[in-house]
Design a protein around this motif. Structure first.
Motif, short mmCIF file in Angstrom:
data_model
loop_
_atom_site.label_atom_id
_atom_site.label_comp_id
_atom_site.label_asym_id
_atom_site.label_seq_id
_atom_site.Cartn_x
_atom_site.Cartn_y
_atom_site.Cartn_z
N SER A 407 62.23 -16.56 11.59
CA SER A 407 62.09 -15.72 12.78
C SER A 407 62.07 -14.24 12.42
N THR A 408 62.77 -13.87 11.37
CA THR A 408 62.75 -12.47 10.91
C THR A 408 61.36 -12.10 10.40
N VAL A 409 60.77 -12.98 9.60
CA VAL A 409 59.41 -12.74 9.09
C VAL A 409 58.42 -12.66 10.25
N SER A 410 58.61 -13.51 11.26
CA SER A 410 57.72 -13.49 12.42
C SER A 410 57.78 -12.15 13.12
N ARG A 411 58.99 -11.60 13.29
CA ARG A 411 59.14 -10.30 13.95
C ARG A 411 58.51 -9.19 13.12
N VAL A 412 58.73 -9.25 11.81
CA VAL A 412 58.21 -8.19 10.94
C VAL A 412 56.69 -8.17 10.95
N THR A 413 56.05 -9.34 11.02
CA THR A 413 54.59 -9.40 10.95
C THR A 413 53.91 -9.20 12.30
N SER A 414 54.68 -9.05 13.36
CA SER A 414 54.10 -8.83 14.68
C SER A 414 53.73 -7.36 14.86
N ASN A 415 52.53 -7.10 15.36
CA ASN A 415 52.07 -5.74 15.70
C ASN A 415 52.04 -4.80 14.50
N LYS A 416 51.88 -5.36 13.29
CA LYS A 416 51.82 -4.52 12.09
C LYS A 416 50.45 -4.70 11.43
N TYR A 417 49.93 -3.61 10.90
CA TYR A 417 48.62 -3.64 10.25
C TYR A 417 48.74 -3.13 8.82
N LEU A 418 48.03 -3.79 7.93
CA LEU A 418 48.05 -3.45 6.51
C LEU A 418 46.69 -2.90 6.11
N SER A 419 46.68 -1.77 5.46
CA SER A 419 45.45 -1.14 4.99
C SER A 419 45.35 -1.27 3.48
N CYS A 420 44.21 -1.78 3.01
CA CYS A 420 43.97 -1.92 1.58
C CYS A 420 42.51 -1.59 1.30
N ALA A 421 42.10 -1.77 0.06
CA ALA A 421 40.72 -1.43 -0.30
C ALA A 421 39.71 -2.30 0.42
N ARG A 422 40.12 -3.46 0.90
CA ARG A 422 39.20 -4.37 1.59
C ARG A 422 39.14 -4.13 3.08
N GLY A 423 39.95 -3.25 3.60
CA GLY A 423 39.90 -2.94 5.03
C GLY A 423 41.26 -2.96 5.67
N LEU A 424 41.26 -3.08 6.98
CA LEU A 424 42.49 -3.07 7.77
C LEU A 424 42.70 -4.47 8.34
N PHE A 425 43.87 -5.03 8.12
CA PHE A 425 44.17 -6.40 8.53
C PHE A 425 45.53 -6.45 9.20
N GLU A 426 45.62 -7.25 10.26
CA GLU A 426 46.92 -7.52 10.85
C GLU A 426 47.68 -8.43 9.90
N LEU A 427 48.99 -8.25 9.80
CA LEU A 427 49.77 -9.07 8.88
C LEU A 427 49.66 -10.55 9.23
N LYS A 428 49.50 -10.87 10.52
CA LYS A 428 49.36 -12.26 10.92
C LYS A 428 48.08 -12.88 10.34
N TYR A 429 47.12 -12.05 9.96
CA TYR A 429 45.85 -12.56 9.42
C TYR A 429 46.07 -13.38 8.16
N PHE A 430 47.09 -13.04 7.39
CA PHE A 430 47.31 -13.69 6.11
C PHE A 430 47.99 -15.05 6.24
N PHE A 431 48.42 -15.41 7.45
CA PHE A 431 49.06 -16.70 7.66
C PHE A 431 48.05 -17.63 8.31
N THR A 432 47.53 -18.58 7.53
CA THR A 432 46.52 -19.50 8.04
C THR A 432 46.88 -20.92 7.64
N SER A 433 46.32 -21.86 8.38
CA SER A 433 46.56 -23.27 8.10
C SER A 433 45.78 -23.70 6.87
N ALA A 434 46.11 -24.89 6.36
CA ALA A 434 45.51 -25.37 5.13
C ALA A 434 44.44 -26.42 5.41
N ILE A 435 43.34 -26.36 4.66
CA ILE A 435 42.30 -27.38 4.67
C ILE A 435 42.32 -28.07 3.32
N GLN A 436 42.45 -29.38 3.32
CA GLN A 436 42.59 -30.11 2.08
C GLN A 436 41.31 -30.03 1.25
#
Length: 512
Positions: A407-436
């Motif tokens: 729950s702490t990680v969930s709060r930290v990643t809410s409404n936060k944006y990360l800027s890197c050389a590839r662009g601007l991404f919401e932290l939630k963007y990096f959490f995705t489901s798995a495809i086998q």
């Protein structure tokens, strides 16, 4: 069993949340800009707090990550004030993290933010050398500054100003009423007969005033449907001949891509039809949307990530974070003067509140850095090679790696944006489901599969549109074990039409 009254002594454990702890938990879910607003409110309420400027005004005390055979993940922290130990009341870093890292999902106060109910040149970026950010898909794209100026003027104001210069007397009153019935897209939403009855005027007079409004800028405003809107624009461009009129009267055939019927109805050859469709595409179906919208606001990143040698630098965007200080000199001056019991208690409360807020903000930044650093560590392939290498990742994986609660990680990643050389991404963007993986290898991220689907469709032959079944076969060949219904779901989520819709679209593009 005795029915007589008696006294029992029992021991139990319970989690007690003080108002200050509730506030600290809530701060985790706020973005930097929301924190800035919160701090401004606290500065007004607490006379012992003062703004020490932003972190971007200071020199950075951390050094570059050292070269190492294996990539390391370091974050740069800005040195605190010389009297930082005096500004933070009680407890060390570990104690602060333990206080904030609690599962409140089952507690009374767990609804403390919206996230709980849901599973540039130098200046902004300190020393990381990053410019401002665009979007994840196209980082070089910025806001459309050409549209910012017109957004300040509402469509109704724009039309009213033109009406004042074009009509007068009772017609101006009718025009004002008609303008009130025009929606933000520029369409008249009320029936003319209803307006005539309401104003007790002849229908012909209302129609005449509407005809005047339909000559206003933007062209096409005041139309009652899409066909009339396009017809007004064709007339303005002096392209509204009988053939164009028949084309506009059969927009349903245009949408279906039925070119053969359109040629017969319009009585034109392929070249003329292509020219007419090309002209039609140049018209604006929602002319009013150029006015009255909210100004486009760029998203301000909360975290910056940049490559540093063999490692990564992860940094909070200190430029948007005012630095709070406790004014101890003022506290000493006030407490030394005469004061009653109530004033003394109030002053103590203000000091405790100020100390706690400084500590909570400091701990918030440390927690965000810790979570962001772990995200960069687990998704290093994405930062190096792109979205095709995004790995499946869950909140639990990050929480276990940094020894915090999910729950702490969930709060930290809410409404936060990360800027890197590839662009601007919401932290939630990096959490995705798995495809086998089809070959039994490592699972891949759903976002990587979406990117593969998008790439295949963008490269498809206009004469051989890929069906969902064909996409499944191609993805299986790439190693993605995915079902047809999943392909359809991902395709629709990305706003990509079916093979039938794309075939019609390609046919129209080929004509145009």
């Amino acid at each position: 069993m005795s029915l007589a009254p008696r006294l029992d002594l029992r021991q139990s454990q319970s989690l007690v949340m003080t108002p200050q702890l509730q506030q600290a938990i809530k701060l985790l879910a706020l973005s930097n800009l929301e924190i800035e607003t919160f701090i401004a409110e606290e500065l007004e309420k607490n006379p012992l707090l003062e703004n020490g400027g932003t972190g971007g005004d200071e020199e950075r005390g951390a050094s570059e990550p050292a070269d190492a055979p294996e990539p390391d993940f370091e974050f740069e922290e800005r040195d605190g004030p010389a009297d930082a130990s005096e500004l933070i009341a009680g407890g060390g870093e570990a104690a602060g993290e333990a206080a904030l890292d609690v599962d409140f999902a089952a507690e009374t106060f767990h609804h403390d933010s919206g996230s709980d109910t849901i599973g540039a040149g130098g200046g902004l970026d300190g020393s990381l050398g990053l410019t401002g950010a665009g979007s994840g898909a196209a980082p070089e794209d910025g806001p459309d500054f050409d549209n910012l100026g017109s957004a300040d003027l509402s469509l109704a104001d724009h039309l009213t100003a033109q009406a004042g210069a074009s009509v007068a007397g009772h017609d101006l009153f009718i025009a004002a009423h008609l303008i009130d019935q025009i929606d933000e897209a520029g369409y008249l939403t009320a029936a003319l007969l209803d307006i005539a009855n309401r104003l007790n005027v002849p229908l012909a007079r209302v129609e005449a005033v509407l005809a005047t409004i339909q000559t206003f800028d933007p062209t096409g405003v005041g139309a009652r449907n899409l066909a009339e809107c396009l017809a007004l624009q064709a007339k303005e461009a002096d392209r509204y001949d009988p053939c164009m009129a028949r084309l506009i009267d059969n927009l349903d055939l245009v949408a279906r891509g039925d070119l053969a019927r359109l040629r017969r109805i319009c009585a034109v050859d392929d070249e003329d039809l292509a020219d007419m469709i090309r002209e039609l595409r140049g018209y604006d179906p929602k002319p009013g949307c150029r006015y009255g919208g909210e100004p486009t606001l760029a998203v301000t990143p909360d975290i910056f990530v940049a490559r540093r040698g063999a490692g990564w630098a992860v940094e909070i965007n200190a430029a948007t974070l005012p630095r709070l200080l406790v004014n101890r000199a003022y506290y000493a001056e006030v407490s030394a003067g005469p004061q009653d019991r109530t004033s003394k208690a109030w002053l103590s409360d203000m000091l405790a509140s100020a100390n706690w807020l400084v500590k909570a903000l400091d701990q918030r930044q440390r927690t965000i850095i810790k979570v962001a650093s772990e995200i960069v560590k687990q998704q290093e392939a994405f930062f190096l090679k792109g979205v095709a290498h995004l790995k499946p990742m869950t909140l639990r994986q990050v929480a276990e790696a940094i020894e915090m609660h999910e729950s702490t990680v969930s709060r930290v990643t809410s409404n936060k944006y990360l800027s890197c050389a590839r662009g601007l991404f919401e932290l939630k963007y990096f959490f995705t489901s798995a495809i086998q993986s089809a070959d039994g290898g490592d699972a891949v991220s759903a976002e990587a599969v979406k990117n593969a689907i998008r790439t295949l469709i963008q490269a498809e032959d206009p004469r051989k549109i890929l069906s969902d079944d064909t996409l499944v076969e191609l993805l299986n060949a790439k190693g993605f074990d995915i079902a047809r219904r999943t392909v359809a779901k991902y395709r629709e989520a990305m706003g990509i039409g079916s093979s039938v819709q794309r075939r019609r679209q390609k046919a129209l593009e080929g004509v145009g």
